[in-house]
Structures are given as structure tokens and as C-alpha cells.
Design an enzyme around this catalytic site. Structure first.
Site, short mmCIF file in Angstrom:
data_model
loop_
_atom_site.label_atom_id
_atom_site.label_comp_id
_atom_site.label_asym_id
_atom_site.label_seq_id
_atom_site.Cartn_x
_atom_site.Cartn_y
_atom_site.Cartn_z
N SER A 108 -3.00 -3.72 0.43
CA SER A 108 -1.78 -4.32 0.99
C SER A 108 -2.05 -5.76 1.39
O SER A 108 -3.00 -6.03 2.13
CB SER A 108 -1.33 -3.53 2.23
OG SER A 108 -0.28 -4.20 2.88
N CYS B 129 8.02 6.27 17.71
CA CYS B 129 9.18 6.67 18.50
C CYS B 129 10.18 7.38 17.61
O CYS B 129 10.58 6.86 16.58
CB CYS B 129 9.85 5.42 19.09
SG CYS B 129 8.78 4.53 20.21
N THR C 123 9.72 -7.04 -12.67
CA THR C 123 9.20 -8.40 -12.75
C THR C 123 8.19 -8.64 -11.65
O THR C 123 8.47 -8.35 -10.48
CB THR C 123 10.35 -9.41 -12.63
OG1 THR C 123 11.29 -9.14 -13.66
CG2 THR C 123 9.83 -10.84 -12.75
N ALA D 173 0.81 -1.22 0.00
CA ALA D 173 0.00 0.00 0.00
C ALA D 173 0.85 1.27 0.00
O ALA D 173 0.42 2.29 -0.53
CB ALA D 173 -0.95 0.00 1.19
N THR D 174 2.04 1.22 0.57
CA THR D 174 2.90 2.41 0.52
C THR D 174 3.19 2.78 -0.92
O THR D 174 3.04 3.94 -1.34
CB THR D 174 4.23 2.16 1.28
OG1 THR D 174 3.92 1.88 2.65
CG2 THR D 174 5.15 3.36 1.19
N HIS E 89 -0.33 -7.90 3.41
CA HIS E 89 -0.04 -8.41 4.76
C HIS E 89 -0.99 -7.92 5.83
O HIS E 89 -0.87 -8.30 6.99
CB HIS E 89 1.42 -8.12 5.15
CG HIS E 89 1.74 -6.69 5.45
ND1 HIS E 89 1.82 -6.22 6.73
CD2 HIS E 89 2.02 -5.65 4.64
CE1 HIS E 89 2.16 -4.93 6.70
NE2 HIS E 89 2.28 -4.55 5.44
N GLN F 159 -6.62 -1.23 5.32
CA GLN F 159 -7.21 -1.78 6.55
C GLN F 159 -8.64 -2.25 6.35
O GLN F 159 -9.26 -2.73 7.30
CB GLN F 159 -7.17 -0.72 7.66
CG GLN F 159 -5.79 -0.35 8.13
CD GLN F 159 -5.14 -1.42 9.00
OE1 GLN F 159 -5.79 -2.34 9.51
NE2 GLN F 159 -3.83 -1.32 9.17
C1 PLP Z 1 -0.08 -0.88 6.54
C2 PLP Z 1 -0.72 0.28 5.88
C3 PLP Z 1 -0.11 0.92 4.80
C4 PLP Z 1 1.25 0.47 4.27
O1 PLP Z 1 1.12 -0.74 3.61
P1 PLP Z 1 2.43 -1.58 3.19
O2 PLP Z 1 1.86 -2.66 2.32
O3 PLP Z 1 3.02 -2.08 4.45
O4 PLP Z 1 3.31 -0.66 2.44
C5 PLP Z 1 -0.74 1.99 4.22
N1 PLP Z 1 -1.94 2.40 4.67
C6 PLP Z 1 -2.56 1.82 5.70
C7 PLP Z 1 -3.87 2.32 6.15
C8 PLP Z 1 -1.97 0.74 6.35
O5 PLP Z 1 -2.58 0.19 7.38
#
Ligand code: PLP
Length: 397
Positions: A208, A334, A248, A80-81, A210, A188
């Protein structure tokens, strides 16, 4: 609680908004694509390539089915980043000069806030809207911001700290009426609430893997086709993914992402009820022992697996130190030696002092009732200043 709860597996993981365990069924689906069927999905002149390509396209269909898209509207990314960066910077850079305003919300994920802020250096005008005390964006506040011709509006569907769910269809409609593109970060939301991107009429959305029991390092970007949304890509290269994301494709990860989507679609409705009952069980136990506990964020418009709690006395750092085998989050970033209070909690109007006593608890697919009972007992004891039940045994184990 009089008798200590049964000892669960340790540590107890209640940080499912940070990441989730990759479902073993997802891992099993991925494995052959590392070692047996390892062809490059772009090497379509031989059978090893075409079998990988076919599996990648099946995964694209599985992702599309879960989010209400056409498979052709999905581009695979690293997460998602990256999707948020391509969507926000790509849309701004393609559109160029006419509309300069880009509107987002103070409680977005850092990668959205930073992408929008970075565009100021390219002559765009970032606008960060406040939220109501319940964490939701007031549609009238958005309408007012769109008085100035706006290029793009980006509002996340579900917040990663407080779990609140925005009314994306309504916010997208307001934005379209003002002639702006609309992007939403659904990291999310996928697998937690029903998503229908085509019905919501959003232009761009970020996924995302994970966050919903898929592998880390893979995600997707939804790019609407009718009407077609144009983006300037971030990467130069071989022109994969319709030129939007060269590189790729990681076929094993993408196939895992597809399986995670298939499982989410099959199990989401039942899972939501189970998570809500575990959430209520935890909150009931904690409230019985600590009546002044406060739940942050709307109690109606939120995903079932999230609790963001402000405790009346102990700080989140002290609670976590007293229960080292409970994985939760302070929701604070932090930086060097200091702990910065969460900007999301600040945007809700919490004082720094309240924010310092706030924990984020994320309940997920692999959370058991025993985990919940342990968390309730451990946090109750920790709040009273005692170490968690059974902590000595754990330390010796
Ligand atoms: C975890 C998260 C991201 C980042 O996703 P990655 O796949 O870890 O880069 C972006 N937006 C939200 C709301 C997230 O919870």
C-alpha cells in the site's frame, strides 16, 4: 517534566499506522504527470502514451528493488485492500476444488479476514489461527493447521495495531512444505523493515502506497513467476497488468509510489534508528510518570515506529478527549453507538477493560523530538485527569 516542552506544530500527528503524510518530494515527482505528461500509459501508439508507459515501468522497477522482486512480478492496484482481495480470492477461485482449507491469523487486517471469511460461501474452509500473548504466530500452531491439505496460508509481515514482525521466511517454508501457497500483507512492513520476497519464497504479497509516505489509492500485488502463481482476476475489462487487474493505470500515483520506494530504500536504515530513539524517548518519559504502563506485543520483534500502550487508569477515549490536538488511535472500531474493543488486543488475551485503556502511537518520518515531548507531557497530564499543557492557548488560536 518540570518546564513545559516547546510547543510543536499542532496538531501533533502520531497515527502513522493509519496513514502517513505524502512526502513533499513524492508530490513534486507526481505533479507533472497530472498536468503535462497526462497520456494514457496504455496508448503506446503515440509519444504521450509511451512516455507515461516508460515512467510506469521505471516505477515498477523501483517497487521491485525495495521488496526483492522482479519487476514482471508486480501488478499495480488501488492499494493493499484490493491486493489482498485479488490474492486470496483469486488464488482460491483459480485452484478450484482439490484443496479447500485457507489458513490465516486472528490478528490480520479486516480486509484479509473478510476475504477469507467470504470464501466460505464458495465452499472453502476458513481457519483463523490464534497468536501467542506477544502477538506472534507459533510455527507449531501453523504446522498443526496444515495437517489438512491446505490451498493458501496468509500471514501479515507487520501488524498494523501492535507493530510486531512475523518470521515470514520460516512460516512460508512450513506452508510450502505442506504444499500450500503463501501470501503476506506487507502494507505495514514496506519501508520499515528489509523485505526480500524472492528469498522469503512467498508466492503473493500486498503493498500500500500511503503507509510509507506515498499517495493514497495506489498499491501493488506481488505474484511469483518461478514457479508461476495463477490467479483468477476480480475485474473484467481491458486485460491490463497481464490480465490480473483491468483498468487504466493511474500513472501519477504509480510514479509517486515508485518515488516513495526509492526514498524508503535510500533512507530506511538511518530512519529506523531515528524512529527507535524517538520511541524510546517517548516510552522513557511516560514510564517515568506512569510506571504501570504496559507495552503490548513483542518488544524484540517489532518495527521501531509503533507503540501500543495500555494505561493503568484512564481510558483511551478519555485520554484522546483531553488531548484533542494529539492524533493517536484507540485501535478500536466504532460500530453504531458502541465502541468495540480491538479484536487484535483481544487475540493477545487483553480483557475488554484493558483494551479500553489502550492507545496506538505511530511515530513517522515527519515526527520531531518536540512532537514526542509534547505527546509525553500531554498524555501524562491527561492520565492524571488534567487537560494537556497549553490546550487553552490552542483552543483560542
Ligand atoms: C492500511 C492497511 C491495509 C489497507 O491498505 P489500503 O491501501 O488502505 O487499502 C491492509 N493491510 C494492512 C496491514 C494495512 O495496514
Amino acid at each position: 517534566m518540570s518546564s513545559p516542552p516547546p510547543r510543536p506544530n499542532r496538531p501533533v500527528y502520531l497515527d502513522n499506522q493509519a496513514t502517513t503524510r505524502c512526502d513533499p518530494r513524492v508530490v513534486a515527482t507526481m505533479l507533472p504527470w497530472f498536468t503535462e505528461h497526462y497520456g494514457n500509459p496504455h496508448s503506446v501508439e503515440h509519444v504521450m502514451g509511451t512516455e507515461a508507459e516508460a515512467a510506469v515501468e521505471d516505477a515498477r522497477t523501483q517497487v521491485a528493488a525495495l521488496v526483492g522482486a522482479d519487476p514482471k512480478e508486480l501488478v499495480f492496484t488501488s492499494g493493499a485492500t484490493e491486493s489482498n482481495n485479488i490474492a486470496i480470492k483469486g488464488a482460491a477461485r483459480f485452484a478450484g476444488n482439490e484443496r479447500r482449507r485457507i489458513v490465516t491469523v486472528a490478528t490480520e487486517h479486516k480486509c484479509v479476514l473478510e476475504s477469507v471469511a467470504d470464501l466460505a460461501a464458495e465452499g472453502f474452509e476458513p481457519v483463523f489461527l490464534p497468536v501467542r500473548p506477544d502477538g506472534l504466530l507459533d510455527p507449531d500452531v501453523l504446522r498443526a493447521a496444515l495437517d489438512v491439505p491446505t490451498l493458501l496460508v496468509t500471514v501479515m509481515t507487520v501488524n498494523n495495531e501492535i507493530g510486531v514482525v512475523q518470521d515470514i521466511a520460516a512460516l512460508a517454508a512450513i506452508s510450502k512444505q505442506a504444499g500450500a501457497l503463501f501470501h503476506t500483507d506487507i502494507a505495514q512492513a514496506v519501508g520499515k523493515v528489509p523485505i526480500d520476497l524472492s528469498a522469503w519464497k512467498v508466492d503473493l504479497a500486498s503493498v500500500s502506497g500511503h503507509k510509507f509516505y506515498g499517495p493514497k489509492g495506489v498499491g501493488a500485488l506481488y505474484v511469483r513467476r518461478r514457479p508461476r502463481v495463477r490467479l483468477t482476476p476480480l475485474f473484467s475489462g481491458g486485460g491490463q497488468e497481464r490480465g490480473l487487474r483491468s483498468g487504466t493505470l493511474p500513472s501519477p500515483l504509480i510514479i509517486g509510489l515508485g518515488e516513495a520506494c526509492r526514498l524508503a530504500q535510500a533512507e530506511m536504515a538511518e530512519e529506523a534508528q531515528r524512529l527507535a530513539s524517538l520511541r524510546d524517548r517517548l516510552l522513557d518519559h511516560l514510564r517515568a510518570a506512569i510506571p504501570d504502563i504496559v507495552v503490548n506485543g513483542s518488544t524484540e520483534a517489532r518495527i521501531p515506529g509503533n507503540l501500543n500502550l495500555t494505561f493503568p487508569v484512564a481510558t483511551a477515549a478519555d485520554l484522546m478527549a483531553r488531548v484533542p490536538d494529539l492524533c493517536v488511535s484507540t485501535g478500536s472500531a466504532c460500530s453504531s453507538a458502541t465502541i468495540e474493543p480491538s479484536y487484535v488486543l483481544r487475540a493477545l488475551g487483553l480483557s475488554d477493560d484493558d483494551a479500553s485503556r489502550t492507545l496506538r502511537i505511530g511515530i513517522g518520518r515527519f515526527t520531531s523530538p518536540a512532537d514526542i515531548d509534547y505527546a509525553a507531557a500531554a498524555l501524562t497530564a491527561a492520565h492524571a485527569g488534567a487537560p494537556a499543557p497549553g490546550i487553552e492557548q490552542f483552543a483560542q488560536a
